[in-house]
Structure formats: C-alpha cells, structure tokens
Design an enzyme around this catalytic site. Structure first.
Site, PDB file in Angstrom:
ATOM      1  N   HIS A   1       0.506 -39.182 -90.759  1.00  0.00           N
ATOM      2  CA  HIS A   1       1.311 -40.353 -91.129  1.00  0.00           C
ATOM      3  C   HIS A   1       1.878 -40.093 -92.530  1.00  0.00           C
ATOM      4  O   HIS A   1       1.568 -40.792 -93.486  1.00  0.00           O
ATOM      5  CB  HIS A   1       0.459 -41.624 -91.063  1.00  0.00           C
TER       6      HIS A   1
ATOM      7  N   GLU B   1       2.888 -50.080 -83.375  1.00  0.00           N
ATOM      8  CA  GLU B   1       3.105 -50.949 -84.540  1.00  0.00           C
ATOM      9  C   GLU B   1       4.107 -52.033 -84.180  1.00  0.00           C
ATOM     10  O   GLU B   1       5.128 -51.766 -83.540  1.00  0.00           O
ATOM     11  CB  GLU B   1       3.699 -50.179 -85.736  1.00  0.00           C
TER      12      GLU B   1
ATOM     13  N   ARG C   1      -6.141 -48.370 -84.866  1.00  0.00           N
ATOM     14  CA  ARG C   1      -5.359 -47.156 -85.118  1.00  0.00           C
ATOM     15  C   ARG C   1      -5.372 -46.857 -86.608  1.00  0.00           C
ATOM     16  O   ARG C   1      -5.011 -47.718 -87.414  1.00  0.00           O
ATOM     17  CB  ARG C   1      -3.912 -47.359 -84.639  1.00  0.00           C
TER      18      ARG C   1
ATOM     19  N   TYR D   1      10.156 -52.989 -85.040  1.00  0.00           N
ATOM     20  CA  TYR D   1      10.236 -54.069 -86.030  1.00  0.00           C
ATOM     21  C   TYR D   1      11.493 -54.910 -85.892  1.00  0.00           C
ATOM     22  O   TYR D   1      11.458 -56.118 -85.939  1.00  0.00           O
ATOM     23  CB  TYR D   1      10.167 -53.497 -87.460  1.00  0.00           C
TER      24      TYR D   1
ATOM     25  N   ASN E   1       6.842 -47.792 -82.133  1.00  0.00           N
ATOM     26  CA  ASN E   1       6.803 -48.776 -83.216  1.00  0.00           C
ATOM     27  C   ASN E   1       8.090 -49.573 -83.181  1.00  0.00           C
ATOM     28  O   ASN E   1       9.180 -48.989 -83.113  1.00  0.00           O
ATOM     29  CB  ASN E   1       6.703 -48.091 -84.584  1.00  0.00           C
TER      30      ASN E   1
HETATM   31  C1  GBH Z   1       6.582 -48.108 -90.153  1.00  0.00           C
HETATM   32  O1  GBH Z   1       7.858 -47.626 -90.438  1.00  0.00           O
HETATM   33  C2  GBH Z   1       5.548 -47.193 -90.729  1.00  0.00           C
HETATM   34  O2  GBH Z   1       4.944 -46.404 -89.728  1.00  0.00           O
HETATM   35  C3  GBH Z   1       4.500 -47.882 -91.554  1.00  0.00           C
HETATM   36  O3  GBH Z   1       3.807 -46.943 -92.325  1.00  0.00           O
HETATM   37  C4  GBH Z   1       5.136 -48.953 -92.401  1.00  0.00           C
HETATM   38  O4  GBH Z   1       4.249 -49.530 -93.306  1.00  0.00           O
HETATM   39  C5  GBH Z   1       5.673 -49.997 -91.466  1.00  0.00           C
HETATM   40  O5  GBH Z   1       6.525 -49.453 -90.499  1.00  0.00           O
HETATM   41  C6  GBH Z   1       6.418 -51.136 -92.167  1.00  0.00           C
HETATM   42  O6  GBH Z   1       7.555 -50.672 -92.822  1.00  0.00           O
HETATM   43  O7  GBH Z   1      15.515 -45.689 -96.053  1.00  0.00           O
HETATM   44  O8  GBH Z   1      17.361 -46.983 -95.236  1.00  0.00           O
HETATM   45  O9  GBH Z   1      16.656 -45.038 -94.018  1.00  0.00           O
HETATM   46  C7  GBH Z   1       8.868 -48.599 -90.208  1.00  0.00           C
HETATM   47  C8  GBH Z   1      10.179 -48.076 -89.771  1.00  0.00           C
HETATM   48  C9  GBH Z   1      12.104 -46.882 -90.350  1.00  0.00           C
HETATM   49  C10 GBH Z   1      11.346 -48.558 -91.847  1.00  0.00           C
HETATM   50  C11 GBH Z   1      12.924 -46.275 -91.450  1.00  0.00           C
HETATM   51  C12 GBH Z   1      12.133 -47.944 -92.982  1.00  0.00           C
HETATM   52  C13 GBH Z   1      13.934 -46.506 -93.546  1.00  0.00           C
HETATM   53  C14 GBH Z   1      15.209 -47.169 -93.927  1.00  0.00           C
HETATM   54  N1  GBH Z   1      10.937 -47.541 -90.884  1.00  0.00           N
HETATM   55  N2  GBH Z   1      13.282 -47.225 -92.462  1.00  0.00           N
HETATM   56  S1  GBH Z   1      16.256 -46.143 -94.876  1.00  0.00           S
END
Ligand code: GBH
Length: 462
Positions: free
Chosen positions: A121, A363, A77, A295, A293
């Site tokens: 993106h 992701e 991707r 995490y 996605n």
């Molecule tokens: C993804 O976002 C992205 O798609 C990718 O590009 C990135 O590298 C990867 O994950 C790892 O971070 O500023 O306090 O509101 C991850 C999900 C959701 C993480 C929003 C950061 C912002 C927190 N993101 N979050 S805040």
C-alpha cells in the site's frame, strides 16, 4: 419499487494501511520508505505532517483489534510495510518486523476476525527508489522475494492476499501528478512504472501460489467516468481517461492484452520499451477475487494538453479535465456523493469484462468534518448517510448480477490521509492526535447495528 437487500453471505470489514496508521517509523528495525522521504520534503504534505506517529497502531494494535471485535466485523484489511520486513527492500528479513505482523494476525484470529493482507500500500523501501524504484524491472523481482518472505511466515494463518493497492496511484499519482511519493512528473517512466507494478503483481501471484497461501487478488480503483456533454470530443476524452485510469490495469489482468488505444491516449510516450515477451502471461494469471475501491465518480471534458510538445508531456496530460458535479453534496475531500455511480460502475465492469473473478469492495467511505460535541461525541450523520446509501447501491448491483462477496469501510480509524495529512478524517473511530485516544463515532455504532442485523439474517436465512 423493489428495493433489493444485501445477501446474508456478504462479508463485512474495515480497512487501514500500514503507513497511514502504524507510526513507529524508526522502531523495530524498520527502514525508510518513499513516503518518509516525501513527507520530509518541504511543501509536499499539508502542514509538514508525516506518518512518524500516525495512530501509533504499532503499539496500540491490541486496542484496535478490540474495537474491531466489538464492532462485529468478519474481516479486517491491513497492509504490511515492506521496509519493516526488508529495511532495504532486499536481502534478509527483519525478524522484529515479521514478529509484529505475527502478533497482529494472531490477535485478529483470537478475536474471530479474518485477516485480509495487502502486501503493498504505497510504502516502497527508499533504497529501491534510489535504484530507480518502479521505473525499473528489478523492483518487480524484489517484490517477488518480499512476497515469498511474508507468505512463508503468515501463509498458514492468512487466507486472503492482496498483492497491490491501487497501482494507478503508485504509477500515475506518484510519477506523473506528483502528489504522492516519489513525487515526480514523468512521461514514459510513469508508463514503465505501471507496467512494472503489473509485473510485480504477477510475480507475487506466482510466489503466493507456490506457497499455497490461499486466495489471491489485487485491489484496483476503477473510476466511473462520465462525459460532461454528449459531444464527440468529450466522449473521446473519457475514452482516453478510461485507458489511463481503468484499462491499463483491467485489460492485461483480465483480457490478456494491452489497451488498443494507447497511442490515442499517450502518443509516442507509450513506446512499449519496458515490455518483454511473456510479461502478459505473468500478469494475466487467474485470480480468486478482484478488490475494488470506490469513493466517487469523475466527470470529464475535452481540454487542451498542458504541455504543447507531445514528447515532454507527463503520463496524465491526456487532454481531459475534470468538471464539477452540481447539486450534490461534497465531502471534505471535495468529492461528490453519488451512490448511483457505485452501482453503475460495478454493473459496467461486469458487462465489459465477462469472467471477472468475484469482487470484494476493499474500500468505501467518506471524510467528514467530525467535530466532537461538548461531551466528546462525534455525530457524523453525513458518514452514516454515505455508507447507508452506498450499501443500497451495492445491493442493487448484486441484484443486477454482479458477484460481490465482501465490503470494507475505509477506515476503522482517522489516519494519515497522504498529502492531506491528518485534517481529513475517514474513521468510524475518531483519533485524538494529542492523546492518541480512540473515540467511536456515531457511524461506528450505526455500522455495529447494521452488522448485528446482518448476522441475524444470516442465521435466519441460513
Ligand atoms: C484510497 O485512495 C487509498 O487506498 C487510501 O489509502 C486512502 O486513504 C483512501 O482512498 C482515501 O483517500 O492527485 O488529483 O490525481 C483513494 C483514491 C485516487 C484518491 C487518486 C486520490 C488522486 C487525485 N485516490 N486520487 S490526483
């Protein structure tokens, strides 16, 4: 206890994004994006870093595809940089920009890897931002034109298309938290941006269908939201957050309606002035897959609004605040590691939205310290544990009936982690930013073995 295994048909890959890996920011006729501008603004990105060079993937893509081939993935991707294709976000296509993605796609196909293409993106052409960016309806139409250009060029070889990556981040981290480009703190304009992103998605779906480009989906980052206590107030805070994070996207996309608690969440800021008759039909067209996605989970409690005057609040000032998780490991992002939440989120989405299209986990991964040893090797045991435990959670979700067809590790390479710069490393492959050399980590070898065993079962079980 019965421990389910992953179905042999499940496809595996890794993911990256253009601004995070390509570099070559002023080469090949590429125009500036909002992330170039944001990185140049003092105080925005850690240590003043930017994606100017990043992993230099623009020049080293063949080496990166060789790493993917050796890894043995089914899918890769990547995202297309809009300002590489249309430097000003409109008008004639830039032939050099298209030629790069042409080469990348052909190299992937030559290595037996299926390309999965994300159209957006987060790198909006700066010229469109100067005209209002996602706050304006025009940008959704510009996105349709851009989609048509890419689909006409690559539609014969790319079979899976993702319109947007995490529109939550574009709308709310970009226009309300201010930690992503364009970096503002707004109320109604951020909600307008959310709507125009959905409209851009729907407009792109129409273009992709017209070009007969193949399977079409969108990648969202639904959050698994937990109340800090079982109090009425904390549970109400979670419901407001569910609208901000999840329902804003899921409801119009998959139920044909806007969330019914927008007023409770945003008060008068959600005035709907940006919506028009027919928008829901454009937004809610059927999709072939949903990208998710994941995490980490988020725990929330009820909290006072930051801004007392409701008319002056940003769109993320909804009277909820994050609470830390005790007793679990945290990654270098400060994110709690709770694999169980991955399973719970998928099952919960499946129950809330009957008829959801098949899911691709577009992701999943973790940022770890990754110090190389004296021989230059990275023993990233924590990343291996993270991936293994999340794949077990995925197997349980599938066993519980959730239709998941693919899984991508974020990321193939260490790369530009947005406002955090290069210090946070998500790669299966270490990038030495002085030499730009690639060094596969232990997790790369672990994933490779996992994929080999999976392919063996595929052959055995048909
Ligand atoms: C993804 O976002 C992205 O798609 C990718 O590009 C990135 O590298 C990867 O994950 C790892 O971070 O500023 O306090 O509101 C991850 C999900 C959701 C993480 C929003 C950061 C912002 C927190 N993101 N979050 S805040």
């Amino acid at each position: 206890m019965h421990e389910p295994t992953l179905p042999p048909g499940l496809l595996f890959g890794t993911a990256t994004a253009a601004y995070q890996v390509e570099g070559a920011a002023t080469e090949g006729g590429r125009g500036p994006s909002i992330w170039d501008t944001y990185c140049r603004t003092p105080g925005r990105v850690a240590r003043g870093e930017s994606g100017d060079v990043a992993c230099d993937h623009y020049h080293r893509y063949a080496e990166d595809v060789a790493l993917l081939a050796d890894l043995g993935v089914d899918l890769y991707r990547f995202s297309v940089s809009w300002p590489r294709v249309q430097p000003e976000g409109k008008g004639e296509a830039n032939p050099e920009g298209l030629a790069f993605y042409d080469r990348l796609v052909d190299t992937l196909l030559g290595a037996g890897i299926e390309p999965v293409l994300t159209l957006y993106h987060w790198d909006l052409p700066q010229a469109l931002e100067d005209e209002g960016g996602w706050r304006t309806r025009e940008t959704a139409h510009r996105f349709g034109d851009y989609t048509r250009i890419v689909a006409e060029r690559l539609g014969d070889r790319v079979n899976r298309w993702i319109t947007l990556n995490e529109p939550f981040c574009s709308a709310f981290v970009g226009h309300a938290v201010g930690r992503h480009a364009p970096g503002t703190r707004e109320g109604t304009p951020a909600l307008a941006a959310a709507h125009h992103l959905l409209l851009a998605h729907g407009t792109a779906v129409k273009e992709l269908r017209a070009a007969d480009a193949g399977q079409v989906g969108i990648t969202l980052n639904p959050d698994h939201l937990l109340p800090a206590t079982s109090s009425e107030a904390d549970r109400a805070a979670v419901e407001r957050a569910r609208t901000l994070h999840n329902r804003t996207w899921f409801d119009p996309l998959f139920t044909g309606a806007y969330p019914d608690n927008e007023k409770e969440t945003w008060g008068g800021l959600a005035d709907g002035s940006y919506r028009r008759e027919g928008d829901l039909e454009t937004i809610g067209q059927p999709l072939d897959f949903l990208g998710v996605n994941f995490y980490r989970p988020i725990m929330l409690r009820d909290a006072p609004h930051t801004e007392p005057d409701p008319a002056l609040r940003t769109a993320v000032d909804i009277g909820a605040e994050q609470v830390a998780f005790d007793g679990v490991r945290h990654t270098t992002m400060g994110w709690p590691v709770v694999p169980r939440s991955f399973e719970d989120l998928l099952v919960d989405l499946d129950r809330r939205y009957p008829g959801l299209p098949p899911i691709l986990i577009t992701e999943n991964g973790s940022a770890e310290p990754d110090e190389p040893d004296a021989a230059g090797r990275v023993h990233d045991r924590d990343r291996v544990d993270y991936l293994r435990d999340h794949l077990s959670a995925l197997a349980r979700a599938i066993d519980a009936g959730v239709d998941v067809r693919g899984y991508f590790v974020w990321s193939l390479l260490d790369n530009f982690e947005w406002a955090y710069g290069y210090e946070r490393r998500f790669g299966l492959v270490r990038v030495d930013y002085r030499t730009l050399e690639r060094h596969p980590k232990d997790s790369y070898h672990w994933y490779r073995d996992h994929l080999k065993a999976h392919r063996f079962r595929r052959v055995q079980e048909g």
